[in-house]
Design a protein around this motif. Structure first.
Motif, PDB file in Angstrom:
ATOM      1  N   MET A  63      23.230 -54.129 110.732  1.00  0.00           N
ATOM      2  CA  MET A  63      22.166 -54.528 109.596  1.00  0.00           C
ATOM      3  C   MET A  63      20.709 -54.477 109.795  1.00  0.00           C
ATOM      4  N   THR A  64      20.470 -52.864 110.584  1.00  0.00           N
ATOM      5  CA  THR A  64      19.048 -52.928 111.019  1.00  0.00           C
ATOM      6  C   THR A  64      18.156 -52.000 110.139  1.00  0.00           C
ATOM      7  N   GLY A  65      19.094 -51.220 109.124  1.00  0.00           N
ATOM      8  CA  GLY A  65      18.375 -50.327 108.351  1.00  0.00           C
ATOM      9  C   GLY A  65      17.959 -50.755 107.197  1.00  0.00           C
ATOM     10  N   LEU A  66      16.723 -50.514 106.822  1.00  0.00           N
ATOM     11  CA  LEU A  66      16.243 -51.127 105.321  1.00  0.00           C
ATOM     12  C   LEU A  66      16.725 -50.103 104.542  1.00  0.00           C
ATOM     13  N   THR A  67      17.732 -50.501 103.447  1.00  0.00           N
ATOM     14  CA  THR A  67      18.133 -49.764 102.375  1.00  0.00           C
ATOM     15  C   THR A  67      17.789 -50.340 100.804  1.00  0.00           C
ATOM     16  N   VAL A  68      16.456 -50.604 100.622  1.00  0.00           N
ATOM     17  CA  VAL A  68      16.108 -51.190  99.344  1.00  0.00           C
ATOM     18  C   VAL A  68      15.382 -50.245  98.500  1.00  0.00           C
ATOM     19  N   ASP A  69      15.523 -50.502  97.351  1.00  0.00           N
ATOM     20  CA  ASP A  69      14.805 -49.924  96.348  1.00  0.00           C
ATOM     21  C   ASP A  69      13.505 -50.562  96.269  1.00  0.00           C
ATOM     22  N   ARG A  70      12.442 -50.012  96.556  1.00  0.00           N
ATOM     23  CA  ARG A  70      10.963 -50.738  96.522  1.00  0.00           C
ATOM     24  C   ARG A  70      10.516 -51.192  95.391  1.00  0.00           C
ATOM     25  N   ARG A  71      10.954 -50.763  94.303  1.00  0.00           N
ATOM     26  CA  ARG A  71      10.393 -51.304  92.975  1.00  0.00           C
ATOM     27  C   ARG A  71      11.017 -52.527  92.619  1.00  0.00           C
ATOM     28  N   THR A  72      12.302 -52.960  92.809  1.00  0.00           N
ATOM     29  CA  THR A  72      13.174 -53.965  92.606  1.00  0.00           C
ATOM     30  C   THR A  72      13.440 -55.051  93.600  1.00  0.00           C
ATOM     31  N   GLY A  73      13.440 -54.519  94.721  1.00  0.00           N
ATOM     32  CA  GLY A  73      14.111 -55.274  95.864  1.00  0.00           C
ATOM     33  C   GLY A  73      15.466 -55.461  96.032  1.00  0.00           C
ATOM     34  N   LEU A  74      16.187 -54.642  95.500  1.00  0.00           N
ATOM     35  CA  LEU A  74      17.523 -54.755  95.548  1.00  0.00           C
ATOM     36  C   LEU A  74      18.438 -53.607  96.409  1.00  0.00           C
ATOM     37  N   GLY A  75      19.347 -54.019  97.164  1.00  0.00           N
ATOM     38  CA  GLY A  75      20.083 -52.834  97.878  1.00  0.00           C
ATOM     39  C   GLY A  75      20.550 -51.484  97.087  1.00  0.00           C
TER      40      GLY A  75
ATOM     41  N   LEU B  26      31.648 -55.167 102.998  1.00  0.00           N
ATOM     42  CA  LEU B  26      31.143 -56.184 102.011  1.00  0.00           C
ATOM     43  C   LEU B  26      31.757 -57.557 102.611  1.00  0.00           C
ATOM     44  N   ILE B  27      33.114 -57.542 102.841  1.00  0.00           N
ATOM     45  CA  ILE B  27      33.862 -58.616 103.419  1.00  0.00           C
ATOM     46  C   ILE B  27      33.481 -59.202 104.740  1.00  0.00           C
ATOM     47  N   LYS B  28      33.152 -58.138 105.305  1.00  0.00           N
ATOM     48  CA  LYS B  28      32.772 -58.677 106.834  1.00  0.00           C
ATOM     49  C   LYS B  28      31.275 -59.323 106.716  1.00  0.00           C
ATOM     50  N   ARG B  29      30.506 -58.777 106.048  1.00  0.00           N
ATOM     51  CA  ARG B  29      29.080 -59.271 105.717  1.00  0.00           C
ATOM     52  C   ARG B  29      29.048 -60.591 105.009  1.00  0.00           C
ATOM     53  N   ALA B  30      30.090 -60.859 104.163  1.00  0.00           N
ATOM     54  CA  ALA B  30      30.144 -62.065 103.304  1.00  0.00           C
ATOM     55  C   ALA B  30      30.743 -63.141 104.452  1.00  0.00           C
ATOM     56  N   GLN B  31      31.559 -62.992 105.585  1.00  0.00           N
ATOM     57  CA  GLN B  31      32.124 -63.815 106.429  1.00  0.00           C
ATOM     58  C   GLN B  31      31.146 -64.194 107.518  1.00  0.00           C
ATOM     59  N   ARG B  32      29.871 -63.184 107.856  1.00  0.00           N
ATOM     60  CA  ARG B  32      28.978 -63.528 108.523  1.00  0.00           C
ATOM     61  C   ARG B  32      27.863 -64.532 108.184  1.00  0.00           C
ATOM     62  N   GLY B  33      27.946 -64.933 106.655  1.00  0.00           N
ATOM     63  CA  GLY B  33      27.044 -65.528 106.249  1.00  0.00           C
ATOM     64  C   GLY B  33      26.471 -65.349 104.968  1.00  0.00           C
TER      65      GLY B  33
END
Length: 172
Positions: free
Chosen positions: A122-134, A143-150
């Motif tokens: 989770m080190t690479g920033l992959t954001v739409d700069r206009r909206t702030g969304l992934g 998705l499942i691993k990320r949800a289990q981490r926090g």
């Protein structure tokens, strides 16, 4: 016609079919009206009965976060933006003891758009700069691993009782 031209035409036709089928898969879920990303109140769901065990939210997009995943079923709750005195603010969930929680199976074809890249780092920033969304599409397993981490703030789209899209909201 020589074989090179024939193979190019066949490849072009296959690509057109592939593009059409992926567009059809994304068009299967209708477009719902998205809430304000940094809304300061919890989204209402007046038709939902919170006195029963957690059930899927009605069709639409919820600003929320996934709190627990088990057996392909995610529990999630609404969040709101709380302005800070020293910092810009942060997302908060319902207060302790509040029963606003939903549970839905995660679709096998879920679209997960990450704000911090795929994988564990989770080190690479992959954001739409206009909206702030992934904007980086990652796998269901990520998705499942990320949800289990926090808890990560996201726009969670539910269609026919299943989570079909999760788009992370970037917060520094």
């Amino acid at each position: 016609m020589n074989t090179t031209i024939r193979s190019l035409l066949a490849g072009g036709a296959a690509a057109a079919i592939l593009l059409t089928s992926s567009a059809a898969a994304e068009a299967a879920a209708p477009r719902y009206r998205a809430p304000k990303i940094f809304g300061t109140s919890f989204q209402a769901d007046p038709k939902h009965d919170f006195t029963r065990s957690p059930r899927p939210r009605h069709n639409g997009i919820l600003r929320g976060w996934i709190t627990h995943v088990s057996g392909g079923v995610a529990e999630y709750e609404p969040i709101r933006w709380k302005k800070g005195k020293v910092t810009e603010g942060r997302f908060v969930g319902p207060p302790e003891g509040d029963v606003r929680v939903y549970a839905s199976p995660i679709s096998r074809k879920v679209v997960f758009l990450s704000a911090l890249g795929c994988g564990q780092k989770m080190t690479g920033l992959t954001v739409d700069r206009r909206t702030g969304l992934g904007s980086k599409r990652c796998s269901r397993a990520d998705l499942i691993k990320r949800a289990q981490r926090g808890e990560r703030p996201a726009l969670i789209t539910v269609h026919k009782g299943q989570i079909v899209k999760v788009q992370e909201i970037f917060t520094p």
